[in-house]
Design a protein around this motif. Structure first.
Motif, mmCIF file in Angstrom:
data_model
loop_
_atom_site.group_PDB
_atom_site.id
_atom_site.type_symbol
_atom_site.label_atom_id
_atom_site.label_comp_id
_atom_site.label_asym_id
_atom_site.label_seq_id
_atom_site.Cartn_x
_atom_site.Cartn_y
_atom_site.Cartn_z
ATOM 1 N N ALA A 117 6.677 22.159 0.057
ATOM 2 C CA ALA A 117 5.750 22.064 -0.989
ATOM 3 C C ALA A 117 4.287 21.979 0.118
ATOM 4 O O ALA A 117 4.205 22.058 1.363
ATOM 5 N N LEU A 118 3.242 22.628 -0.622
ATOM 6 C CA LEU A 118 2.023 22.686 0.105
ATOM 7 C C LEU A 118 1.591 21.507 0.820
ATOM 8 O O LEU A 118 1.733 20.281 -0.023
ATOM 9 N N GLY A 119 1.180 21.502 1.854
ATOM 10 C CA GLY A 119 1.021 20.295 2.734
ATOM 11 C C GLY A 119 1.888 19.648 3.395
ATOM 12 O O GLY A 119 1.850 19.131 4.338
ATOM 13 N N MET A 120 3.005 20.012 2.921
ATOM 14 C CA MET A 120 4.255 19.439 3.590
ATOM 15 C C MET A 120 4.533 19.952 5.000
ATOM 16 O O MET A 120 4.375 21.138 5.394
ATOM 17 N N PRO A 121 4.920 19.212 6.183
ATOM 18 C CA PRO A 121 5.168 19.719 7.429
ATOM 19 C C PRO A 121 6.409 20.862 7.267
ATOM 20 O O PRO A 121 7.325 20.601 6.776
ATOM 21 N N LYS A 122 5.963 22.126 8.090
ATOM 22 C CA LYS A 122 7.052 23.152 7.889
ATOM 23 C C LYS A 122 8.101 22.864 8.669
ATOM 24 O O LYS A 122 9.183 23.447 8.372
ATOM 25 N N THR A 123 7.976 21.577 9.705
ATOM 26 C CA THR A 123 9.457 21.519 10.402
ATOM 27 C C THR A 123 10.309 20.843 9.346
ATOM 28 O O THR A 123 11.556 20.478 9.871
ATOM 29 N N PHE A 124 10.156 20.264 8.240
ATOM 30 C CA PHE A 124 10.838 19.726 7.476
ATOM 31 C C PHE A 124 12.354 20.428 7.095
ATOM 32 O O PHE A 124 13.415 19.850 6.746
ATOM 33 N N VAL A 125 12.182 21.976 6.918
ATOM 34 C CA VAL A 125 13.270 22.354 6.846
ATOM 35 C C VAL A 125 13.723 23.696 7.507
ATOM 36 O O VAL A 125 12.776 24.052 8.298
ATOM 37 N N GLN A 126 14.892 23.972 7.457
ATOM 38 C CA GLN A 126 15.400 25.116 8.470
ATOM 39 C C GLN A 126 14.693 26.222 8.010
ATOM 40 O O GLN A 126 14.547 26.808 7.155
ATOM 41 N N SER A 127 14.336 27.193 9.040
ATOM 42 C CA SER A 127 13.797 28.386 8.872
ATOM 43 C C SER A 127 13.756 29.302 10.091
ATOM 44 O O SER A 127 14.300 28.847 11.127
ATOM 45 N N ASP A 128 13.731 30.759 9.783
ATOM 46 C CA ASP A 128 14.125 31.562 10.811
ATOM 47 C C ASP A 128 13.034 31.356 12.023
ATOM 48 O O ASP A 128 11.816 31.361 12.060
ATOM 49 N N GLY B 274 7.699 13.169 -3.322
ATOM 50 C CA GLY B 274 6.852 13.484 -3.920
ATOM 51 C C GLY B 274 5.576 12.706 -4.081
ATOM 52 O O GLY B 274 4.661 12.676 -4.626
ATOM 53 N N TYR B 275 5.391 11.462 -3.065
ATOM 54 C CA TYR B 275 4.331 10.770 -3.133
ATOM 55 C C TYR B 275 3.217 11.193 -2.655
ATOM 56 O O TYR B 275 2.091 10.743 -2.579
ATOM 57 N N LEU B 276 3.416 11.935 -1.523
ATOM 58 C CA LEU B 276 2.368 12.833 -0.862
ATOM 59 C C LEU B 276 2.462 14.281 -1.351
ATOM 60 O O LEU B 276 3.614 14.908 -1.421
ATOM 61 N N ASN B 277 1.419 14.685 -1.610
ATOM 62 C CA ASN B 277 1.305 16.166 -1.999
ATOM 63 C C ASN B 277 0.330 16.997 -1.305
ATOM 64 O O ASN B 277 0.016 18.252 -1.655
ATOM 65 N N SER B 278 -0.493 16.405 -0.371
ATOM 66 C CA SER B 278 -1.356 17.150 0.397
ATOM 67 C C SER B 278 -1.623 16.268 1.663
ATOM 68 O O SER B 278 -1.358 15.024 1.721
ATOM 69 N N VAL C 85 0.803 -1.226 -0.010
ATOM 70 C CA VAL C 85 0.103 -0.024 0.246
ATOM 71 C C VAL C 85 0.819 1.184 -0.051
ATOM 72 O O VAL C 85 0.430 2.291 -0.386
ATOM 73 N N ASN C 86 1.898 1.259 0.519
ATOM 74 C CA ASN C 86 3.067 2.292 0.448
ATOM 75 C C ASN C 86 3.703 2.616 -0.713
ATOM 76 O O ASN C 86 4.413 1.695 -1.328
ATOM 77 N N PRO C 87 3.539 3.568 -1.516
ATOM 78 C CA PRO C 87 3.959 3.755 -2.911
ATOM 79 C C PRO C 87 5.411 3.939 -3.034
ATOM 80 O O PRO C 87 5.947 3.209 -3.997
ATOM 81 N N PHE C 88 6.146 4.282 -1.924
ATOM 82 C CA PHE C 88 7.551 4.381 -1.892
ATOM 83 C C PHE C 88 7.994 2.932 -1.615
ATOM 84 O O PHE C 88 8.983 2.477 -2.481
ATOM 85 N N LEU C 89 7.575 2.040 -0.877
ATOM 86 C CA LEU C 89 7.980 0.794 -0.626
ATOM 87 C C LEU C 89 7.355 -0.067 -1.953
ATOM 88 O O LEU C 89 8.299 -1.016 -2.243
ATOM 89 N N ALA C 90 6.392 -0.003 -2.505
ATOM 90 C CA ALA C 90 6.049 -0.558 -3.861
ATOM 91 C C ALA C 90 7.352 -0.160 -5.091
ATOM 92 O O ALA C 90 7.457 -1.035 -5.677
ATOM 93 N N VAL D 160 6.132 6.127 9.947
ATOM 94 C CA VAL D 160 7.484 5.633 9.739
ATOM 95 C C VAL D 160 8.226 6.069 8.374
ATOM 96 O O VAL D 160 9.489 6.410 8.493
ATOM 97 N N TYR D 161 7.541 5.918 7.483
ATOM 98 C CA TYR D 161 7.886 6.495 6.120
ATOM 99 C C TYR D 161 7.594 7.827 5.698
ATOM 100 O O TYR D 161 7.538 8.229 4.357
ATOM 101 N N ASN D 162 7.247 8.582 6.638
ATOM 102 C CA ASN D 162 6.938 10.003 6.288
ATOM 103 C C ASN D 162 7.988 10.759 5.609
ATOM 104 O O ASN D 162 7.373 11.650 4.780
ATOM 105 N N LEU D 163 9.216 10.691 5.767
ATOM 106 C CA LEU D 163 10.055 11.645 5.218
ATOM 107 C C LEU D 163 10.249 11.352 3.856
ATOM 108 O O LEU D 163 10.093 12.032 2.771
ATOM 109 N N GLU D 164 10.323 10.013 3.501
ATOM 110 C CA GLU D 164 10.424 9.695 2.085
ATOM 111 C C GLU D 164 8.973 9.930 1.154
ATOM 112 O O GLU D 164 9.284 10.494 0.053
ATOM 113 N N LEU D 165 7.923 9.490 1.899
ATOM 114 C CA LEU D 165 6.651 9.766 1.184
ATOM 115 C C LEU D 165 6.661 11.588 0.802
ATOM 116 O O LEU D 165 6.088 11.639 -0.347
ATOM 117 N N TRP D 166 6.950 12.383 1.754
ATOM 118 C CA TRP D 166 6.849 13.608 1.474
ATOM 119 C C TRP D 166 7.743 14.385 0.509
ATOM 120 O O TRP D 166 7.698 15.002 -0.705
#
Length: 447
Positions: free
Chosen positions: A149-160, A301-305, A108-113, A292-298
C-alpha cells in the motif's frame, strides 16, 4: 505493604475469588488465574502463554494478571475500579473483568487498543466462528493484494531483486485479502478477527521482533512460509479464541470497561475517578514501541501513510529519540532529575545519541503530568502502583525509582513501597549484563 509479587499462586486465586460477584464468576476467576505459570517473574508476561484471552496475542512488554490481582488484593480498602493509562495488551482490564471490577484503559497504539477492547467485550464465540468461516469460504485474493500500500515499507513483500523481505508474496497477499474482508464485518467480530489475524503475522514472516524492532530470522531463506501456513495459524487462533469466549462467558456483574484511544497525557483529562491506578509506562530506554508493532499497524490498515506513522510516534510518551522533541519543559522538574540530566549533558559526546539527556528530562516531564492527573482522579489514601525499569547511558545509571519518587512527591504522592523485583539485561553497549533493575513502586496519595 506486603511483597505481593511473592504471593503463592494458590493464595492469589483464593483471595481473588472473593471479589467475584457470584458463584459462576468465582469458578471462572479461579480457573482463569490458575492457568498462570508462576515460575517466572510476575512483573513479566512470560507466564501467560496458556492463559485464555492472553494467548490471543504474544505480548512481551507487560506485567502479569497475577501482578494485577495481587495488587488489588493487598491494597487497603475494597477496590471497585482500576485505571491503566498505558493499557498495552489489556492485562489490567482483563483481570478486572474476570474479578468483576470496572476498568478504564488508555492506549495510544490503535492495534493494542483493539486488542484490549476485544478481550473485555462479551461476544458469543459462535458469531466469531460463523463470520470467520464465511470470510475464508468466500475469500478472493486480487492482484492488488500483492502490492504494498502507499507509504508501506517496500521490504514488506517479496519482489524481484530484493535481498531481504518480510513476507513471501503469497502470505502477504492472503493476509491483506483477509483483512480487507474483515473490514466488512460488524465492529465486535471485526475487532477480534483483526486482532487474531495480527497474531499470525510475525510467526508467518521472515522476521522476529525484539525490543528495538525487527530482525531477520537465522536461515530465514530456508524457512519459506506459505499461504497455507498463514491460514492454518489463523484457524488455530480463531479456535482458541472461540473456546475462550465460550468457557468464560460469565453472567454480567455490573462492571464496565472503557478503552480510551490516544495520548495518555491528554486522555487522562477525560477520566473522573478510579480507586487505583496500575501501570507500566514505557521505560526510558529509547525504545520506540510503535516500531515494535510496525508489522501489525501497517498490514492491518491502522497506518496508511508515513504521516500516520509520524503522528502516532508523536503521541507516545517521550521515552525515545526517534523524534527530536522541541516542546517546552515544565519549570518544576525535581533537583534529582535535573542533576541527572546535567550529568548526561556533561558526557554527551560519549552517548550513542546526543539527544538522550533531553529525552530523560522530557520523560520525567511526562510522568509528572501523568501523576498530576492522578492527583485529581485518586482520592486521599488511594494508590498508584507502577512497574518501571532503570536505564543506563554512557555508564550513567538512570535510577528511575529514586527519580520518580522525587518528581511526584511535590504533587502529594509518597512512596510507600519500592522494591526491585527482577534484574534486566543492559544494552550491548554496556556488556549485556543483568545490571538494570525493574521496580514495583507503590505511591500513596497523601495530599
Amino acid at each position: 505493604m506486603n511483597a505481593y509479587w511473592e504471593t503463592p499462586l494458590a493464595e492469589t486465586v483464593r483471595r481473588s475469588s472473593a471479589y467475584a460477584p457470584h458463584r459462576t464468576a468465582t469458578a471462572s476467576a479461579a480457573q482463569w488465574l490458575g492457568s498462570y505459570r508462576e515460575d517466572v517473574p510476575t512483573s513479566s508476561n512470560q507466564g501467560v502463554g496458556a492463559m485464555p484471552f492472553q494467548r490471543w496475542f504474544r505480548f512481551k512488554e507487560a506485567f502479569s494478571p497475577k501482578f494485577v490481582a495481587d495488587t488489588i488484593n493487598d491494597l487497603p480498602g475494597r477496590i471497585e475500579s482500576c485505571l491503566d493509562p498505558f493499557g498495552g495488551s489489556g492485562t489490567s482490564a482483563l483481570t478486572c473483568r474476570m474479578l468483576g471490577l470496572s476498568s478504564c484503559s488508555i492506549e495510544v497504539n490503535p492495534f493494542l487498543a483493539d486488542l484490549i477492547e476485544a478481550k473485555v467485550t462479551p461476544l458469543p464465540g459462535s458469531e466469531v466462528a460463523r463470520d470467520y468461516d464465511q470470510i475464508i469460504r468466500n475469500l478472493v485474493v486480487t492482484e492488488a493484494d500483492y502490492r504494498v500500500a502507499l507509504g508501506m515499507p517496500k521490504t514488506f513483500v517479496q519482489s524481484d531483486g530484493a535481498d531481504r523481505y518480510v513476507f513471501e508474496a503469497d502470505v502477504f497477499a492472503h493476509a491483506r485479502a483477509i483483512n480487507r474482508s474483515i473490514e466488512t464485518l460488524p465492529s465486535d467480530t471485526r475487532r477480534i478477527l483483526r486482532v487474531l489475524l495480527g497474531s499470525t503475522l510475525v510467526p508467518n514472516s521472515n522476521v522476529l521482533i525484539n525490543g528495538k524492532g525487527r530482525r531477520y530470522r537465522r536461515n530465514w531463506q530456508e524457512r519459506r512460509r506459505t499461504s497455507d501456513d498463514l491460514l492454518n495459524s489463523l484457524d488455530r487462533a480463531v479456535d482458541a479464541a472461540v473456546d475462550d469466549l465460550a468457557r468464560y462467558s460469565v453472567p454480567p456483574s455490573g462492571d464496565t470497561h472503557s478503552v480510551l484511544r490516544g495520548d495518555a497525557r491528554q486522555m487522562l483529562k477525560k477520566v473522573s475517578r478510579a480507586d487505583v491506578a496500575i501501570l507500566s509506562p514505557p521505560y526510558p530506554n529509547s525504545f520506540d514501541y510503535t516500531d515494535v508493532y510496525n508489522l501489525e499497524l501497517w498490514m492491518l490498515g491502522y497506518l496508511n501513510s508515513v504521516e500516520d506513522n509520524r503522528a502516532l510516534r508523536g503521541r507516545t510518551l517521550r521515552s525515545h529519540v526517534q523524534i527530536k522533541w522541541s516542546d517546552e519543559l515544565q519549570e518544576r522538574r525535581s533537583d534529582a532529575v535535573m542533576d541527572t540530566v546535567r550529568q548526561l549533558q556533561s558526557i554527551r559526546g560519549k552517548l550513542w545519541n546526543r539527544n538522550i539527556p533531553e529525552m530523560i528530562a522530557y520523560y520525567f516531564d511526562d510522568l509528572h503530568s501523568i501523576f498530576r492527573e492522578f492527583k485529581r482522579i485518586l482520592g486521599i489514601g488511594q494508590h498508584a502502583v507502577v512497574a518501571i525499569g532503570d536505564s543506563r547511558y554512557g555508564g550513567k545509571l538512570i535510577d528511575v525509582a529514586t527519580l520518580l519518587a522525587a518528581e511526584v512527591k511535590p504533587l502529594g504522592f509518597e512512596l510507600r513501597d519500592g522494591r526491585a523485583i527482577r534484574s534486566m539485561r543492559a544494552s550491548s553497549q554496556h556488556g549485556g549484563s543483568l545490571s538494570l533493575r525493574e521496580h514495583c513502586l507503590v505511591f500513596e496519595r497523601t495530599a
